[in-house]
Design an enzyme around this catalytic site. Structure first.
Site, PDB file in Angstrom:
ATOM      1  N   LYS A   1     -37.732  55.688 -37.615  1.00 52.60           N
ATOM      2  CA  LYS A   1     -38.691  54.576 -37.741  1.00 52.60           C
ATOM      3  C   LYS A   1     -37.969  53.319 -38.205  1.00 52.60           C
ATOM      4  O   LYS A   1     -38.158  52.249 -37.670  1.00 52.60           O
ATOM      5  CB  LYS A   1     -39.801  54.895 -38.752  1.00 52.60           C
TER       6      LYS A   1
ATOM      7  N   CYS B   1     -42.197  49.578 -17.496  1.00 56.92           N
ATOM      8  CA  CYS B   1     -42.829  48.648 -16.558  1.00 56.92           C
ATOM      9  C   CYS B   1     -44.339  48.875 -16.448  1.00 56.92           C
ATOM     10  O   CYS B   1     -44.805  49.994 -16.624  1.00 56.92           O
ATOM     11  CB  CYS B   1     -42.227  48.821 -15.177  1.00 56.92           C
TER      12      CYS B   1
ATOM     13  N   GLU C   1     -35.500  51.849 -35.472  1.00 61.00           N
ATOM     14  CA  GLU C   1     -36.043  51.261 -34.249  1.00 61.00           C
ATOM     15  C   GLU C   1     -36.772  49.939 -34.473  1.00 61.00           C
ATOM     16  O   GLU C   1     -36.783  49.109 -33.572  1.00 61.00           O
ATOM     17  CB  GLU C   1     -36.875  52.252 -33.432  1.00 61.00           C
TER      18      GLU C   1
ATOM     19  N   ARG D   1     -45.943  48.178 -23.947  1.00 63.29           N
ATOM     20  CA  ARG D   1     -45.121  49.209 -23.321  1.00 63.29           C
ATOM     21  C   ARG D   1     -43.644  48.810 -23.285  1.00 63.29           C
ATOM     22  O   ARG D   1     -42.788  49.649 -23.018  1.00 63.29           O
ATOM     23  CB  ARG D   1     -45.614  49.482 -21.902  1.00 63.29           C
TER      24      ARG D   1
ATOM     25  N   ASN E   1     -42.715  50.539 -10.184  1.00 59.53           N
ATOM     26  CA  ASN E   1     -42.171  51.221 -11.368  1.00 59.53           C
ATOM     27  C   ASN E   1     -41.414  52.439 -10.870  1.00 59.53           C
ATOM     28  O   ASN E   1     -41.853  53.105  -9.940  1.00 59.53           O
ATOM     29  CB  ASN E   1     -43.299  51.722 -12.278  1.00 59.53           C
ATOM     30  N   GLY E   2     -40.314  52.758 -11.501  1.00 61.24           N
ATOM     31  CA  GLY E   2     -39.544  53.937 -11.090  1.00 61.24           C
ATOM     32  C   GLY E   2     -38.194  53.536 -10.547  1.00 61.24           C
ATOM     33  O   GLY E   2     -37.751  52.390 -10.737  1.00 61.24           O
TER      34      GLY E   2
ATOM     35  N   TRP F   1     -39.122  46.291 -17.040  1.00 60.77           N
ATOM     36  CA  TRP F   1     -38.144  46.711 -18.054  1.00 60.77           C
ATOM     37  C   TRP F   1     -36.887  47.007 -17.257  1.00 60.77           C
ATOM     38  O   TRP F   1     -36.850  47.953 -16.460  1.00 60.77           O
ATOM     39  CB  TRP F   1     -38.670  47.941 -18.770  1.00 60.77           C
TER      40      TRP F   1
ATOM     41  N   GLU G   1     -37.324  61.559 -39.002  1.00 60.06           N
ATOM     42  CA  GLU G   1     -38.352  60.639 -38.508  1.00 60.06           C
ATOM     43  C   GLU G   1     -38.337  59.323 -39.302  1.00 60.06           C
ATOM     44  O   GLU G   1     -38.476  58.240 -38.736  1.00 60.06           O
ATOM     45  CB  GLU G   1     -39.724  61.342 -38.564  1.00 60.06           C
TER      46      GLU G   1
ATOM     47  N   HIS H   1     -21.120  67.446 -46.831  1.00 60.61           N
ATOM     48  CA  HIS H   1     -20.171  67.800 -45.770  1.00 60.61           C
ATOM     49  C   HIS H   1     -19.766  66.582 -44.951  1.00 60.61           C
ATOM     50  O   HIS H   1     -19.312  66.722 -43.815  1.00 60.61           O
ATOM     51  CB  HIS H   1     -20.775  68.887 -44.875  1.00 60.61           C
TER      52      HIS H   1
ATOM     53  N   LYS I   1     -42.588  51.795 -24.635  1.00 60.50           N
ATOM     54  CA  LYS I   1     -43.541  52.745 -25.203  1.00 60.50           C
ATOM     55  C   LYS I   1     -43.497  54.081 -24.481  1.00 60.50           C
ATOM     56  O   LYS I   1     -43.554  55.121 -25.092  1.00 60.50           O
ATOM     57  CB  LYS I   1     -44.953  52.163 -25.158  1.00 60.50           C
TER      58      LYS I   1
HETATM   59  C1  F6R Z   1     -40.296  56.615 -31.623  1.00 57.36           C
HETATM   60  C2  F6R Z   1     -40.897  56.819 -30.326  1.00 57.36           C
HETATM   61  C3  F6R Z   1     -40.116  57.545 -29.282  1.00 57.36           C
HETATM   62  C4  F6R Z   1     -41.037  58.547 -28.559  1.00 57.36           C
HETATM   63  C5  F6R Z   1     -40.299  59.200 -27.386  1.00 57.36           C
HETATM   64  C6  F6R Z   1     -41.161  60.254 -26.710  1.00 57.36           C
HETATM   65  O1  F6R Z   1     -41.131  55.910 -32.473  1.00 57.36           O
HETATM   66  O2  F6R Z   1     -41.999  56.414 -30.099  1.00 57.36           O
HETATM   67  O3  F6R Z   1     -39.013  58.178 -29.812  1.00 57.36           O
HETATM   68  O4  F6R Z   1     -41.455  59.509 -29.480  1.00 57.36           O
HETATM   69  O5  F6R Z   1     -39.940  58.219 -26.456  1.00 57.36           O
HETATM   70  O6  F6R Z   1     -42.348  59.697 -26.223  1.00 57.36           O
HETATM   71  P1  F6R Z   1     -43.593  60.578 -25.880  1.00 57.36           P
HETATM   72  O7  F6R Z   1     -44.082  61.212 -27.121  1.00 57.36           O
HETATM   73  O8  F6R Z   1     -44.593  59.629 -25.293  1.00 57.36           O
HETATM   74  O9  F6R Z   1     -43.147  61.611 -24.883  1.00 57.36           O
END
Ligand code: F6R
Length: 608
Positions: free
Chosen positions: A485, A2, A488, A27, A100-101, A74, A481, A504, A603
């Site tokens: 990527k 949010c 997502e 975000r 927010n929260g 959100w 990773e 395995h 985000k």
């Molecule tokens: C993946 C991604 C998320 C963040 C995770 C932690 O591309 O962006 O998996 O890495 O939500 O976020 P931060 O680093 O902001 O604590």
């Protein structure tokens, strides 16, 4: 997640609110709204879906006024509909709230308010705040908000306006970021500096427990007992260009291509080639403290957790200190063994991730020293840790983390170097590692030059339903990773595994429809990985191999090759992650996904 924006000044608030909401779109959100004092009444426009829908609602039914608040939501409590979108109005329409929260005791508060005759019009926890402030209002908005906060349990960043105490916005923060933007004769409120950067660089970050009363040309910060809380004015030192796309089709692509520079920025002034070490001003650890660390816990979520896995291996390899990597969400509910000689490293791009913040607080409570490796300057983790290393990667707007990941690994490498040189690493080995780090920006440029090769591979596999990513040693986290990527942003199911683990279980999935991405540079485990490539080829799997040399042993096993330069084994995942980011990006674009705002993702994840 949010976003909150507020404006009070001489001009029409609505364009500022909409612009601020747009700047926070990255975000992640699923509905939006604004509330403005229009001289006649407090009026609200809201819409489910994207901000364009809210703008359409404003065209159909315009609003204008000099005091306003806005929100992108959100969904947590209740679906993303117009009736659940913020702002929420009190029953008598005199109070509007954005929040927010999560209000944890909203059910009990709702029941008590219903007993007093309040009717609820949404499924949200936020609506209780609006009615509660109405109920407690006795002439002063800040007093009513403070009295409401006394009854509220949970987390909040909130902004409240009232038609009965008109020329102010009252804001409060507990666990959800907020800042005041100090302009010329106008004042802003936002949950993210990018929302107001176009209008002012002077910001006041609120702390948990702060209540702010914001007026056109002044503001004050107090606590819940109305005691003044002196807060400094900080300056945001990045440019508007950093939060704009600058000719790239997506923020994610821009951020992938920024990596030679962002990595350079992470190292700037910190790498000391001659002594084979690093200078990290903010870590606040004395020579003795560095020598006395018994063990290290690195805690993080998502992509940051992947960088932590690489950090674990680097620290154990060079500094010979035992390291454990913990998902922040798990760590906070465990009974971890932490002593005063434990260093807890906290990795977070945003510096606001709720679980990571809570894990850091828990580690502190148990007596550990904390070290935050954070990108967003002034974020909560950065302000609460005992010491820190900023990534200096600049704002990351694409939801899928790219440049922050490579900067995290570089920051961990710098810290490892410093720590290891204090302990047992020789100058000669330190220099070698430092030189390898210094060469990375140029090497990433070389990898980026192969973007068209990767785009062609993406074309071949854009219709795949599954992907496997395999790597060993330092490249196992890179495999995780790469898979994250892809899933997502393209919504293709993808798994990362240590290459040898494939037999395995996951080997059962291999057939001619299964693309398998191998991260197989010429490192200490190269020959072992070649055996795993053979196992896939023997079952007709499609192999995409990221490697660093013309290797005879790979002949006939590679369907698609991506070449990366050679570096120290420990730094290979940095170079390998760039083609993985590009592969995910191009596949997602070819599938028509919204790359910068993938579905369901936010985000910065500020709820548990
Ligand atoms: C993946 C991604 C998320 C963040 C995770 C932690 O591309 O962006 O998996 O890495 O939500 O976020 P931060 O680093 O902001 O604590």
């Amino acid at each position: 997640m949010c976003g909150i924006i507020g404006y009070i000044g001489p001009k029409d608030a609505v364009p500022y609110l909409i612009e601020g909401l747009r700047r926070m779109e990255y975000r992640g959100y699923d509905s939006a709204g604004v509330a403005v004092w229009t001289d006649d009444a407090l009026e609200v426009r809201r819409a489910a879906g994207k901000i364009a829908k809210l703008e359409a609602a404003l065209v159909a039914s315009p609003l204008s006024g000099t005091v306003g608040i806005g929100h992108t939501r959100w969904a947590t409590h209740g679906p993303p509909t117009e009736r659940n979108a913020h702002p929420h109005l009190s029953a008598d329409g005199t109070i509007a709230v954005v929040h927010n929260g999560i209000i944890e005791n909203s059910t009990a508060l709702k029941a008590a308010l219903q007993d007093l005759g309040y009717e609820f019009r949404s499924d949200t926890d936020t609506e209780v705040i609006a009615h509660l402030v109405q109920e407690l209002f006795d002439g002063s908005l800040e007093e009513a908000v403070i009295n409401a906060l006394r009854k509220i349990e949970g987390t909040y960043g909130l902004a409240v306006v009232s038609s009965k105490d008109r020329d102010k916005i009252v804001a409060a923060r507990k666990g959800s970021p907020l800042l005041i933007g100090v302009g010329e004769g106008e004042t802003f409120l936002a949950s993210d500096p990018s929302a107001i950067l176009a209008h002012t660089r002077q910001v006041v970050y609120l702390n948990d427990g702060d209540v702010a009363v914001i007026e056109r040309d002044k503001y004050k910060v107090i606590d819940i007992d109305a005691m003044p809380q002196p807060r400094t004015v900080d300056r945001i030192n990045w440019d508007l260009a950093a939060i704009e796309r600058g000719g790239y089709a997506h923020f994610m692509l821009k951020e992938i291509f920024e990596q030679p520079t962002t990595i350079e920025n992470t190292m700037r002034g910190r790498l000391i080639l001659e002594d084979g070490t690093a200078k990290l001003g903010g870590i606040n650890l004395s020579h003795e403290q560095l020598l006395n660390i018994d063990n290290i816990i690195i805690t993080a979520c998502g992509t940051s957790w992947h960088s932590a896995l690489i950090g674990e291996m680097m620290i154990e390899e060079l500094a010979r200190i035992p390291v454990e990597v913990e998902y922040a969400s798990e760590f906070r509910y465990k009974n971890p063994i932490v002593t005063e000689r434990t260093l807890c490293i906290v990795m977070s791009q945003s510096g606001e991730t709720a679980d990571t913040l809570a894990a850091m607080r828990e580690a502190k409570r148990r007596g550990a020293r904390t070290l935050g490796l954070v990108n967003v300057v002034g974020s909560t983790i950065a302000r609460e840790d005992d010491g820190g290393v900023y990534l200096h990667a600049g704002p990351e707007i694409g939801v899928a983390s790219t440049k922050a990941f490579t900067s995290q690994v570089v920051a961990l490498a710098l810290f490892t170097l410093k720590l290891a040189r204090k302990r047992e690493l020789s100058v000669a080995r330190g220099r070698e590692f430092a030189q390898a780090l210094a060469a990375l920006p140029g090497q990433i440029k070389t990898v980026l030059d192969t973007a068209s090769v990767i785009e062609a591979i993406a074309e071949e596999f854009k219709r795949a339903s599954n992907f496997l990513y395999l790597g060993r040693g330092f490249n196992f986290p890179a495999a995780l990773e790469g898979a994250l990527k892809l899933k997502e942003i393209s919504y293709i199911h993808a798994e990362g595994y240590p290459a040898a683990e494939m037999k395995h279980g996951p080997i059962a999935l291999i057939d001619e429809m299964m693309p398998v991405v191998f991260i197989a540079p010429h490192d200490a485990v190269f020959d072992k990985v070649v055996s795993n490539v053979q196992e896939v080829k023997a079952r007709n799997g499609k192999t995409i191999v990221i490697t660093s040399r013309d290797e005879p042993s790979l002949k006939g096993l590679v369907d698609y090759e991506i070449r990366i330069p050679e570096t120290a084994d420990m730094l290979m995942p940095i170079l390998a992650s760039v083609p993985l980011q590009l592969l995910a990006y191009y596949i997602a674009v070819k599938r028509g996904s919204n790359v910068d705002q993938p579905r369901n993702l936010a985000k910065s994840v500020t709820v548990e």
